[in-house]
Design a protein around this motif. Structure first.
Motif, PDB file in Angstrom:
ATOM      1  N   GLN A 121     -11.180-121.656  -1.587  1.00 54.16           N
ATOM      2  CA  GLN A 121     -10.354-121.624  -0.379  1.00 54.16           C
ATOM      3  C   GLN A 121      -9.150-120.717  -0.600  1.00 54.16           C
ATOM      4  O   GLN A 121      -8.552-120.728  -1.677  1.00 54.16           O
ATOM      5  CB  GLN A 121      -9.868-123.023  -0.016  1.00 54.16           C
ATOM      6  CG  GLN A 121     -10.979-123.978   0.352  1.00 54.16           C
ATOM      7  CD  GLN A 121     -10.441-125.345   0.705  1.00 54.16           C
ATOM      8  OE1 GLN A 121      -9.245-125.584   0.661  1.00 54.16           O
ATOM      9  NE2 GLN A 121     -11.333-126.243   1.062  1.00 54.16           N
ATOM     10  N   VAL A 122      -8.791-119.942   0.414  1.00 57.97           N
ATOM     11  CA  VAL A 122      -7.596-119.131   0.340  1.00 57.97           C
ATOM     12  C   VAL A 122      -6.398-120.079   0.414  1.00 57.97           C
ATOM     13  O   VAL A 122      -6.365-120.998   1.236  1.00 57.97           O
ATOM     14  CB  VAL A 122      -7.538-118.123   1.505  1.00 57.97           C
ATOM     15  CG1 VAL A 122      -6.215-117.376   1.491  1.00 57.97           C
ATOM     16  CG2 VAL A 122      -8.706-117.162   1.430  1.00 57.97           C
ATOM     17  N   THR A 123      -5.456-119.875  -0.475  1.00 53.30           N
ATOM     18  CA  THR A 123      -4.280-120.738  -0.516  1.00 53.30           C
ATOM     19  C   THR A 123      -3.066-119.892  -0.887  1.00 53.30           C
ATOM     20  O   THR A 123      -3.184-118.691  -1.136  1.00 53.30           O
ATOM     21  CB  THR A 123      -4.506-121.894  -1.515  1.00 53.30           C
ATOM     22  OG1 THR A 123      -3.422-122.800  -1.417  1.00 53.30           O
ATOM     23  CG2 THR A 123      -4.627-121.387  -2.926  1.00 53.30           C
ATOM     24  N   THR A 124      -1.901-120.479  -0.925  1.00 50.35           N
ATOM     25  CA  THR A 124      -0.681-119.767  -1.306  1.00 50.35           C
ATOM     26  C   THR A 124      -0.372-120.017  -2.766  1.00 50.35           C
ATOM     27  O   THR A 124      -0.849-120.980  -3.364  1.00 50.35           O
ATOM     28  CB  THR A 124       0.515-120.247  -0.462  1.00 50.35           C
ATOM     29  OG1 THR A 124       0.706-121.632  -0.681  1.00 50.35           O
ATOM     30  CG2 THR A 124       0.293-119.983   1.008  1.00 50.35           C
ATOM     31  N   PHE A 125       0.405-119.140  -3.379  1.00 55.33           N
ATOM     32  CA  PHE A 125       0.805-119.298  -4.755  1.00 55.33           C
ATOM     33  C   PHE A 125       1.778-120.432  -4.819  1.00 55.33           C
ATOM     34  O   PHE A 125       1.765-121.283  -5.579  1.00 55.33           O
ATOM     35  CB  PHE A 125       1.461-118.020  -5.291  1.00 55.33           C
ATOM     36  CG  PHE A 125       1.807-118.069  -6.728  1.00 55.33           C
ATOM     37  CD1 PHE A 125       0.831-117.915  -7.692  1.00 55.33           C
ATOM     38  CD2 PHE A 125       3.101-118.277  -7.138  1.00 55.33           C
ATOM     39  CE1 PHE A 125       1.147-117.956  -9.033  1.00 55.33           C
ATOM     40  CE2 PHE A 125       3.417-118.328  -8.475  1.00 55.33           C
ATOM     41  CZ  PHE A 125       2.447-118.158  -9.427  1.00 55.33           C
TER      42      PHE A 125
END
Length: 92
Positions: free
Chosen positions: A88-92
């Motif tokens: 899944q694309v996520t934030t740092f």
């Protein structure tokens, strides 16, 4: 990486303090990991079972590699400059 995906407050502190991240601090972190491993204190969540860690993880090698392979096989023009966590694309 998301802080919630990193077990241990000391690990989070080192990795998230990018302004003070040095090779020496990473060496300290690795040494702490090795000490914890030898003493059986590792928090298993998120680790991949490998021979290197005596198979103490929760994910199989295939499960651990799945995200890397999926990102490596993205077509040209696909998403870039993003962080992926477990597919899944996520934030740092």
């Amino acid at each position: 990486m998301l802080a919630r995906n990193v077990p241990g407050e000391s690990v989070k502190g080192v990795l998230l303090d990018v302004n003070r991240l040095t090779e020496e601090r990473l060496d300290e972190l690795l040494n702490k990991f090795l000490k914890d491993f030898k003493e059986g204190w590792l928090d298993k969540e998120g680790f991949v079972m490998t021979d290197m860690n005596c198979n103490v993880g929760l994910l199989t090698v295939a499960e651990g590699a799945e995200s890397c392979v999926r990102v490596a096989l993205l077509p040209h023009g696909g998403p870039s400059a993003l962080y992926f966590s477990r597919n899944q694309v996520t934030t740092f």
